[in-house]
Design a protein around this motif. Structure first.
Motif, mmCIF file in Angstrom:
data_model
loop_
_atom_site.group_PDB
_atom_site.id
_atom_site.type_symbol
_atom_site.label_atom_id
_atom_site.label_comp_id
_atom_site.label_asym_id
_atom_site.label_seq_id
_atom_site.Cartn_x
_atom_site.Cartn_y
_atom_site.Cartn_z
ATOM 1 N N SER A 20 29.148 -36.843 -3.047
ATOM 2 C CA SER A 20 30.477 -37.410 -2.818
ATOM 3 C C SER A 20 31.561 -36.385 -3.140
ATOM 4 O O SER A 20 32.591 -36.334 -2.465
ATOM 5 C CB SER A 20 30.668 -38.681 -3.647
ATOM 6 O OG SER A 20 30.727 -38.377 -5.014
ATOM 7 N N PHE A 21 31.307 -35.548 -4.151
ATOM 8 C CA PHE A 21 32.287 -34.516 -4.497
ATOM 9 C C PHE A 21 32.409 -33.494 -3.367
ATOM 10 O O PHE A 21 33.517 -33.145 -2.943
ATOM 11 C CB PHE A 21 31.877 -33.830 -5.809
ATOM 12 C CG PHE A 21 32.930 -32.906 -6.346
ATOM 13 C CD1 PHE A 21 34.081 -33.416 -6.937
ATOM 14 C CD2 PHE A 21 32.790 -31.529 -6.239
ATOM 15 C CE1 PHE A 21 35.069 -32.565 -7.418
ATOM 16 C CE2 PHE A 21 33.767 -30.671 -6.725
ATOM 17 C CZ PHE A 21 34.911 -31.193 -7.315
ATOM 18 N N VAL A 22 31.276 -33.059 -2.847
ATOM 19 C CA VAL A 22 31.297 -32.106 -1.725
ATOM 20 C C VAL A 22 31.966 -32.746 -0.513
ATOM 21 O O VAL A 22 32.825 -32.124 0.135
ATOM 22 C CB VAL A 22 29.862 -31.631 -1.396
ATOM 23 C CG1 VAL A 22 29.846 -30.795 -0.121
ATOM 24 C CG2 VAL A 22 29.283 -30.847 -2.561
ATOM 25 N N ASN A 23 31.608 -34.009 -0.220
ATOM 26 C CA ASN A 23 32.228 -34.712 0.907
ATOM 27 C C ASN A 23 33.742 -34.752 0.765
ATOM 28 O O ASN A 23 34.474 -34.530 1.740
ATOM 29 C CB ASN A 23 31.739 -36.162 0.984
ATOM 30 C CG ASN A 23 30.326 -36.266 1.489
ATOM 31 O OD1 ASN A 23 29.818 -35.323 2.089
ATOM 32 N ND2 ASN A 23 29.694 -37.388 1.236
ATOM 33 N N ILE A 37 36.014 -33.137 3.579
ATOM 34 C CA ILE A 37 36.927 -33.971 4.373
ATOM 35 C C ILE A 37 38.363 -33.520 4.149
ATOM 36 O O ILE A 37 39.155 -33.423 5.096
ATOM 37 C CB ILE A 37 36.748 -35.467 4.017
ATOM 38 C CG1 ILE A 37 35.382 -35.959 4.502
ATOM 39 C CG2 ILE A 37 37.863 -36.309 4.637
ATOM 40 C CD1 ILE A 37 35.006 -37.339 4.015
ATOM 41 N N TRP A 38 38.694 -33.187 2.894
ATOM 42 C CA TRP A 38 40.062 -32.743 2.624
ATOM 43 C C TRP A 38 40.365 -31.445 3.378
ATOM 44 O O TRP A 38 41.421 -31.313 3.999
ATOM 45 C CB TRP A 38 40.293 -32.541 1.118
ATOM 46 C CG TRP A 38 41.670 -32.049 0.853
ATOM 47 C CD1 TRP A 38 42.823 -32.788 0.927
ATOM 48 C CD2 TRP A 38 42.073 -30.721 0.540
ATOM 49 N NE1 TRP A 38 43.909 -31.992 0.671
ATOM 50 C CE2 TRP A 38 43.477 -30.718 0.423
ATOM 51 C CE3 TRP A 38 41.380 -29.516 0.343
ATOM 52 C CZ2 TRP A 38 44.207 -29.569 0.114
ATOM 53 C CZ3 TRP A 38 42.096 -28.381 0.033
ATOM 54 C CH2 TRP A 38 43.501 -28.408 -0.074
ATOM 55 N N ILE A 39 39.419 -30.504 3.348
ATOM 56 C CA ILE A 39 39.674 -29.207 3.994
ATOM 57 C C ILE A 39 39.807 -29.378 5.506
ATOM 58 O O ILE A 39 40.749 -28.851 6.109
ATOM 59 C CB ILE A 39 38.556 -28.192 3.646
ATOM 60 C CG1 ILE A 39 38.673 -27.797 2.165
ATOM 61 C CG2 ILE A 39 38.648 -26.945 4.525
ATOM 62 C CD1 ILE A 39 37.491 -27.031 1.639
ATOM 63 N N ILE A 40 38.884 -30.146 6.132
ATOM 64 C CA ILE A 40 39.011 -30.254 7.591
ATOM 65 C C ILE A 40 40.199 -31.121 7.988
ATOM 66 O O ILE A 40 40.590 -31.115 9.151
ATOM 67 C CB ILE A 40 37.710 -30.718 8.328
ATOM 68 C CG1 ILE A 40 37.066 -31.918 7.664
ATOM 69 C CG2 ILE A 40 36.724 -29.601 8.454
ATOM 70 C CD1 ILE A 40 35.771 -32.339 8.331
ATOM 71 N N ASN A 41 40.821 -31.818 7.044
ATOM 72 C CA ASN A 41 42.080 -32.501 7.369
ATOM 73 C C ASN A 41 43.257 -31.573 7.092
ATOM 74 O O ASN A 41 44.212 -31.537 7.844
ATOM 75 C CB ASN A 41 42.192 -33.819 6.588
ATOM 76 C CG ASN A 41 43.429 -33.889 5.716
ATOM 77 O OD1 ASN A 41 44.542 -33.984 6.211
ATOM 78 N ND2 ASN A 41 43.245 -33.818 4.418
ATOM 79 N N THR A 56 33.326 -40.650 -0.852
ATOM 80 C CA THR A 56 34.150 -39.759 -1.673
ATOM 81 C C THR A 56 33.971 -40.150 -3.136
ATOM 82 O O THR A 56 33.361 -41.180 -3.435
ATOM 83 C CB THR A 56 35.629 -39.892 -1.294
ATOM 84 O OG1 THR A 56 36.019 -41.247 -1.472
ATOM 85 C CG2 THR A 56 35.876 -39.479 0.140
ATOM 86 N N THR A 57 34.539 -39.346 -4.046
ATOM 87 C CA THR A 57 34.348 -39.638 -5.463
ATOM 88 C C THR A 57 34.966 -40.982 -5.856
ATOM 89 O O THR A 57 34.410 -41.693 -6.679
ATOM 90 C CB THR A 57 34.929 -38.511 -6.340
ATOM 91 O OG1 THR A 57 36.235 -38.220 -5.900
ATOM 92 C CG2 THR A 57 34.070 -37.279 -6.269
ATOM 93 N N SER A 58 36.106 -41.340 -5.246
ATOM 94 C CA SER A 58 36.719 -42.631 -5.577
ATOM 95 C C SER A 58 35.839 -43.796 -5.130
ATOM 96 O O SER A 58 35.710 -44.787 -5.850
ATOM 97 C CB SER A 58 38.086 -42.770 -4.906
ATOM 98 O OG SER A 58 39.011 -41.962 -5.537
ATOM 99 N N VAL A 59 35.274 -43.670 -3.940
ATOM 100 C CA VAL A 59 34.374 -44.717 -3.459
ATOM 101 C C VAL A 59 33.154 -44.797 -4.380
ATOM 102 O O VAL A 59 32.682 -45.881 -4.716
ATOM 103 C CB VAL A 59 33.951 -44.448 -1.993
ATOM 104 C CG1 VAL A 59 32.978 -45.512 -1.510
ATOM 105 C CG2 VAL A 59 35.165 -44.400 -1.086
ATOM 106 N N PHE A 60 32.676 -43.634 -4.825
ATOM 107 C CA PHE A 60 31.539 -43.578 -5.751
ATOM 108 C C PHE A 60 31.867 -44.312 -7.051
ATOM 109 O O PHE A 60 31.094 -45.153 -7.514
ATOM 110 C CB PHE A 60 31.183 -42.113 -6.039
ATOM 111 C CG PHE A 60 30.098 -41.943 -7.058
ATOM 112 C CD1 PHE A 60 28.753 -42.070 -6.702
ATOM 113 C CD2 PHE A 60 30.403 -41.657 -8.384
ATOM 114 C CE1 PHE A 60 27.758 -41.924 -7.645
ATOM 115 C CE2 PHE A 60 29.404 -41.505 -9.331
ATOM 116 C CZ PHE A 60 28.079 -41.639 -8.958
ATOM 117 N N VAL A 61 33.042 -43.996 -7.636
ATOM 118 C CA VAL A 61 33.446 -44.632 -8.894
ATOM 119 C C VAL A 61 33.535 -46.140 -8.698
ATOM 120 O O VAL A 61 33.018 -46.916 -9.512
ATOM 121 C CB VAL A 61 34.797 -44.072 -9.379
ATOM 122 C CG1 VAL A 61 35.399 -44.953 -10.473
ATOM 123 C CG2 VAL A 61 34.636 -42.653 -9.890
#
Lengths: 284, 327
Positions: free
Chosen positions: B77-80, B84-88, B258-263
């Protein structure tokens, strides 16, 4: 003369590219919403046959009927969101202005350290400490209580920062002093003299606080577990569930109902909103 | 810089500075600082289970943290989140810069500039939850507008929700679509804030518009660009609604988690692992604190800090002089 024509001739192709790109981007902004509004009026069968259409149909009321039997309740969601967002906006704007006034108008020993703390915590989102917040609210029996979503906005560091930056050049401390000589108390000076001066900044911050609060999903979803307390975004998130799987028209209608109030407000206030976004960067 | 109203007729007003800060300070301590510390504490305990509130500290205090750091889903999730942030962000910033270049050209008068800005910014104010589900419907399979278009061109319909890369790209595209207008407006107003004399003298010296952009505009925008980068990264690290709702809980196979979804998933579903979720939150918290420290140093009012330092020095000198006089 010739050079001038050369310049216009040279500039033209670039201008065409500019307008083409800008118009395409504008279409990109509108198109998803247009499809949504059109499909909200089309029957599930029509959507199944051809899911893209820019022309509305006549099944709006049928879709509404499908929705009314399910969990998505736009009126309850709207009212709950309105209560929370209005309360949070009032708290954030009023108390941030008060805090900014304390920072600008008075000299006190802790003023600078206090301002440093505000700037240091400004960027930290509340979402990363949600587990502690939830446990704390659960112990206080404040889950499903709107106050848990309203009261925290009394301490809105970014709003305080903005208010202070606006107040520094705007507020005349001589006027404050003369109000004092007229015998006005400090709290009265704030309410009847400082607030009117700060109105433009308060309006800008009110719009952004309201929209942020209206749109937020993470905290409300954690805290509000009873159906009658759901906010609009929580209602929307339910549309992903199985009971809506094949009700295409109804899902589009539900989405449209959640977007419509925002679009209306946006187009009425767009001038101020765009100016407010720009101001955020200039005032920093 | 600002004198403040210290005394009038011997009355001290300093107490009102404290008094008017009380609501902020109390609410901050109660609703912000305490939950932060509480989250940190929970990270060292065995707190789990839906209605549990009591907890014991673990024998190995960092067990949750090492558990999270070694958790394959958290790592993914951290890598995702970063991917996702970089390709946006790369296309978002590029487009915002292009629009800034166009909209700040002094020779050009763009018709409908205001209308364009209103259109570009519009997606930003729409509820992210709605946007996520709207795009899920638009890219729906087998029934959805995009698949209708594919069919019209004689192509096979495509299930975007089961393709890892299509899902990631669409989530990144939604982020891009929601935020490029915001970034463009920030950059445009940043350019308009640059001293126009700089451009005039560059023009007199015969600089082209491209040269002026790269030699004057970009260096002057450095702070705003860095600010945009870091605030966008902080926002990106908290990305929640789109990845949660576009493809139910970060699917397919956690490819858009993503990390938030994970949390959220750790703490509020299944076995309610509050301790694990708190540890994951604290790891994200530390990263965000480090990032916001950079913003803090960027934005700190340098002039004011200097003025305060001078005032302090003057006061100290005065005190010393007084002491000298007394002795």
């Amino acid at each position: 003369m010739t050079t001038r024509m050369d310049i216009t001739a040279r500039r033209k192709p670039a201008n065409v590219v500019l307008y083409v790109v800008c118009i395409l981007l504008a279409i990109l902004s509108i198109l998803p919403f247009w499809i949504m509004f059109a499909n909200a009026t089309r029957s599930t069968y029509q959507v199944q046959q051809q899911a893209i259409s820019l022309i509305p149909s006549s099944y709006l009321l049928d879709n509404l009927k499908v929705l009314s039997g399910k969990t998505f309740d736009p009126i309850v969601g709207f009212i709950n969101s309105l209560i929370i967002s209005t309360g949070a906006t009032f708290c954030a704007v009023y108390f941030s202005t008060l805090t900014a006034y304390a920072l600008v108008a008075y000299s006190w020993r802790m003023r600078q350290p206090f301002f440093t703390v505000i700037m240091a915590v400004m960027m930290i989102p509340t979402q990363v400490t949600s587990i502690g917040f939830y446990q704390f609210m659960y112990r206080l029996h404040m889950t499903n209580n709107f106050l848990a979503l309203i009261l925290p906005s009394i301490a809105a560091p970014a709003t305080v920062f903005f208010m202070r930056q606006y107040m520094l050049p705007t507020l005349s401390l001589d006027m404050v002093a003369s109000a004092r000589i007229d015998g006005a108390g400090e709290f009265r000076i704030f309410n009847s003299f400082v607030i009117p001066v700060m109105k433009p900044a308060m309006a800008t911050q009110a719009i952004f606080t309201f929209v942020t609060s209206w749109n937020s999903l993470f905290m409300p979803m954690i805290l509000l577990t009873r159906k009658e307390n759901y906010t609009m975004p929580i209602m929307v998130s339910l549309l992903k569930g199985d009971i809506y799987k094949t009700e295409y028209g109804a899902v589009y209608l539900a989405l449209a109902m959640s977007v419509l109030p925002l679009l209306v407000v946006y187009f009425i206030l767009s001038k101020y909103i765009i100016a407010g976004v720009a101001l955020g960067s200039v005032k920093e | 810089m600002q004198p403040g109203v210290k005394r009038i007729k011997g009355v001290s007003y300093a107490k009102y500075g404290y008094l008017f800060s009380i609501p902020f300070v109390l609410v901050f301590l109660f609703f912000s600082l305490y939950p932060t510390l509480y989250t940190a504490v929970i990270g060292f305990t065995d707190l789990k289970g839906v209605t549990t509130t009591s907890f014991n500290f673990l024998k190995d205090p960092f067990a949750n943290f090492t558990g999270i750091l070694n958790n394959a889903t958290f790592q993914k999730s951290f890598v995702n989140t970063l991917v996702i942030w970089i390709i946006n962000f790369i296309p978002q910033l590029s487009l915002a810069m292009l629009l800034t270049y166009w909209f700040t050209g002094r020779a050009r008068n763009i018709r409908g500039e205001g209308v364009f800005k209103v259109m570009f910014y519009m997606p930003n104010i729409i509820t992210a939850a709605t946007v996520a589900i709207l795009f899920a419907s638009i890219f729906g399979y087998p029934v959805g507008p995009v698949n209708s278009i594919l069919k019209a061109f004689g192509l096979a319909s495509f299930d975007f929700s089961t393709s890892p890369w299509a899902s990631k790209l669409i989530v990144a595209f939604i982020q891009f679509w929601m935020w490029y207008g915001y970034t463009a407006i920030i950059l445009i107003s940043g350019v308009l804030g640059i001293n126009p004399e700089l451009f005039e003298s560059a023009e007199i010296d015969g600089a082209s518009r491209g040269q002026a952009f790269f030699r004057i505009t970009l260096p002057c925008l450095r702070t705003i660009l860095l600010f945009t980068l870091i605030t966008s990264l902080i926002g990106g690290l908290n990305m929640f609604e789109i990845p949660k709702l576009f493809n139910w809980n970060g699917g397919p196979a956690n490819e858009t988690m993503t990390t938030s979804v994970f949390v959220y998933a750790q703490a509020f579903s299944g076995t309610y692992l509050y301790n694990r979720a708190a540890a994951a939150s604290m790891i994200m918290f530390l990263i965000i604190v480090a990032l916001s420290a950079i913003v803090f140093y960027l934005m700190r009012d340098r002039y004011e800090a200097r003025a305060n330092r001078q005032a302090r020095q003057a006061k100290r000198a005065l005190r010393r002089a007084r002491k000298g006089a007394a002795a």
